[in-house]
Design an enzyme around this catalytic site. Sequence first.
Site, PDB file in Angstrom:
ATOM      1  CG  ASP A  34      -6.637  15.845  41.218  1.00 51.21           C
ATOM      2  OD1 ASP A  34      -5.745  16.245  40.443  1.00 51.21           O
ATOM      3  OD2 ASP A  34      -6.424  14.994  42.099  1.00 51.21           O
ATOM      4  CE  LYS A  55      -1.138  15.342  42.489  1.00 51.43           C
ATOM      5  NZ  LYS A  55      -1.616  15.109  41.112  1.00 51.43           N
ATOM      6  CG  ASP A  82       1.460  14.774  39.085  1.00 48.12           C
ATOM      7  OD1 ASP A  82       2.370  14.086  38.581  1.00 48.12           O
ATOM      8  OD2 ASP A  82       0.413  14.286  39.544  1.00 48.12           O
ATOM      9  CG  LEU A  83       2.276  19.024  33.797  1.00 46.01           C
ATOM     10  CD1 LEU A  83       2.615  20.138  32.804  1.00 46.01           C
ATOM     11  CD2 LEU A  83       0.772  18.827  33.862  1.00 46.01           C
ATOM     12  CE  LYS A  84       1.795  10.747  37.457  1.00 45.35           C
ATOM     13  NZ  LYS A  84       0.708  11.719  37.716  1.00 45.35           N
ATOM     14  CG  HIS A  86       7.311   8.567  29.019  1.00 46.50           C
ATOM     15  ND1 HIS A  86       6.662   7.397  29.372  1.00 46.50           N
ATOM     16  CD2 HIS A  86       8.409   8.178  28.340  1.00 46.50           C
ATOM     17  CE1 HIS A  86       7.342   6.360  28.928  1.00 46.50           C
ATOM     18  NE2 HIS A  86       8.398   6.809  28.285  1.00 46.50           N
ATOM     19  CG  ASP A  87       8.083  13.265  23.725  1.00 44.22           C
ATOM     20  OD1 ASP A  87       8.775  12.752  22.811  1.00 44.22           O
ATOM     21  OD2 ASP A  87       7.010  13.848  23.510  1.00 44.22           O
ATOM     22  CB  ILE A  88      12.763  12.054  22.204  1.00 45.02           C
ATOM     23  CG1 ILE A  88      12.269  13.419  21.731  1.00 45.02           C
ATOM     24  CG2 ILE A  88      12.157  10.928  21.372  1.00 45.02           C
ATOM     25  CD1 ILE A  88      12.740  13.785  20.334  1.00 45.02           C
ATOM     26  N   PRO A  89      14.498  12.572  24.866  1.00 43.51           N
ATOM     27  CG  PRO A  89      16.475  11.417  25.375  1.00 43.51           C
ATOM     28  CD  PRO A  89      15.289  11.392  24.445  1.00 43.51           C
ATOM     29  CB  THR A 146       0.011   3.205  42.372  1.00 40.56           C
ATOM     30  OG1 THR A 146      -0.635   4.446  42.111  1.00 40.56           O
ATOM     31  CG2 THR A 146       1.292   3.456  43.130  1.00 40.56           C
ATOM     32  NE  ARG A 207      -8.346   8.370  50.232  1.00 43.25           N
ATOM     33  CZ  ARG A 207      -7.681   9.085  49.306  1.00 43.25           C
ATOM     34  NH1 ARG A 207      -6.630   9.776  49.635  1.00 43.25           N
ATOM     35  NH2 ARG A 207      -8.098   9.127  48.061  1.00 43.25           N
ATOM     36  CD  GLN A 216      -5.041   6.762  45.776  1.00 47.89           C
ATOM     37  OE1 GLN A 216      -4.386   5.754  45.498  1.00 47.89           O
ATOM     38  NE2 GLN A 216      -4.700   7.968  45.341  1.00 47.89           N
ATOM     39  N   GLY A 236      -5.603  14.488  48.192  1.00 50.64           N
ATOM     40  CA  GLY A 236      -6.636  15.168  47.421  1.00 50.64           C
ATOM     41  C   GLY A 236      -7.971  15.136  48.123  1.00 50.64           C
ATOM     42  NE  ARG A 237     -10.118  11.041  45.259  1.00 48.20           N
ATOM     43  CZ  ARG A 237     -10.054   9.840  44.711  1.00 48.20           C
ATOM     44  NH1 ARG A 237     -11.124   9.339  44.109  1.00 48.20           N
ATOM     45  NH2 ARG A 237      -8.933   9.143  44.755  1.00 48.20           N
TER      46      ARG A 237
HETATM   47  O1  C5P Z   1      -7.849  12.297  45.990  1.00 50.85           O
HETATM   48  P1  C5P Z   1      -6.576  11.549  46.252  1.00 50.85           P
HETATM   49  O2  C5P Z   1      -5.999  11.815  47.635  1.00 50.85           O
HETATM   50  O3  C5P Z   1      -6.661  10.091  45.934  1.00 50.85           O
HETATM   51  O4  C5P Z   1      -5.545  12.226  45.216  1.00 50.85           O
HETATM   52  C1  C5P Z   1      -4.236  11.763  45.068  1.00 50.85           C
HETATM   53  C2  C5P Z   1      -3.557  12.539  43.986  1.00 50.85           C
HETATM   54  O5  C5P Z   1      -2.305  11.915  43.731  1.00 50.85           O
HETATM   55  C3  C5P Z   1      -4.298  12.556  42.646  1.00 50.85           C
HETATM   56  O6  C5P Z   1      -3.990  13.813  42.023  1.00 50.85           O
HETATM   57  C4  C5P Z   1      -3.686  11.413  41.889  1.00 50.85           C
HETATM   58  O7  C5P Z   1      -3.714  11.593  40.500  1.00 50.85           O
HETATM   59  C5  C5P Z   1      -2.253  11.454  42.396  1.00 50.85           C
HETATM   60  N1  C5P Z   1      -1.525  10.200  42.286  1.00 50.85           N
HETATM   61  C6  C5P Z   1      -1.955   9.018  42.875  1.00 50.85           C
HETATM   62  N2  C5P Z   1      -1.214   7.883  42.750  1.00 50.85           N
HETATM   63  C7  C5P Z   1      -0.097   7.891  42.057  1.00 50.85           C
HETATM   64  C8  C5P Z   1       0.351   9.061  41.467  1.00 50.85           C
HETATM   65  C9  C5P Z   1      -0.400  10.215  41.608  1.00 50.85           C
HETATM   66  O8  C5P Z   1      -2.984   8.985  43.527  1.00 50.85           O
HETATM   67  N3  C5P Z   1       0.631   6.797  41.983  1.00 50.85           N
END
Ligand code: C5P
Length: 263
Positions: A34, A55, A82-84, A86-89, A146, A207, A216, A236-237
Amino acid sequence: MSEPNIRPHTAAGSRPPVGLLQVPPGHRLIVALDYPTWAEAEALVRQLTNVTFFKVGLEMFLSSRGQAVEALRALGKKVFLDLKFHDIPNTVAQACRQAVGLGVDILNVHTLGGRQMMTQAGAAVADEAKNRGIPAPALIAVTILTSMGETDLEEVGLAPMPADNVDRLARLTQASGLQGVVASPQEISLIRQACGRDFLIVCPGVRPQGAALGDQKRVMTPQAAIAAGADYLVVGRPITRAADPLAAAEAVLQEIREGLNSK
Ligand code: C5P
């Protein structure tokens, strides 16, 4: 890619073969890139010699004008796009074909696009990979973001309890022929019960012990998430912002090994 993708994509509606036991522990960590620029991401990727999977989300994909995927592949890395969608089929199916052409290893859609969207997406992934003679990437789905709480869910007309939606939508994802879902660690046991052990579960919200939570809220340690049945962890972080990212990644990898051993 120096090795085959996660598992072959099967025809829509059929169950994918068990393949996860062959996934080495080191490939179960996916580091989320990110970053607003590819230069920053690349510095981290080059530092993380112990990480194979990364990712690429909306920010990285757009800021690099899509180049992040090719650059990662040139560095011998695996990519979760991870572009998720969501549009018409038809639109989603065509987008999935483009993603297959980029050589990604995992890509995703939103389950709320519905059965037809997911089925066509799955068929497009399988067909495009076959046409190109390459292993098909795993196509997975996001059930409920989430970030959505009970009020948010009610406002958009969904059952207020996240778990009710996750259960129903995970089953729909599987019935639509997709390989798995992105899920919070809290949802692992529910999804395993609903969809069995051959269904991929990719978990963010992880974590390591003592790490800052950031935004989170409901988290699990890497070891606990793997022991509970997660197949892949997205982190991520705790790694990207660590003083020593290589050591932070190694600590997560060690937890993954311990989680696998405890099963
Ligand atoms: O920095 P962190 O560990 O929180 O990053 C988690 C990654 O997972 C981020 O890219 C975040 O957008 C993604 N993500 C998430 N929860 C979701 C779906 C994706 O944290 N439900």
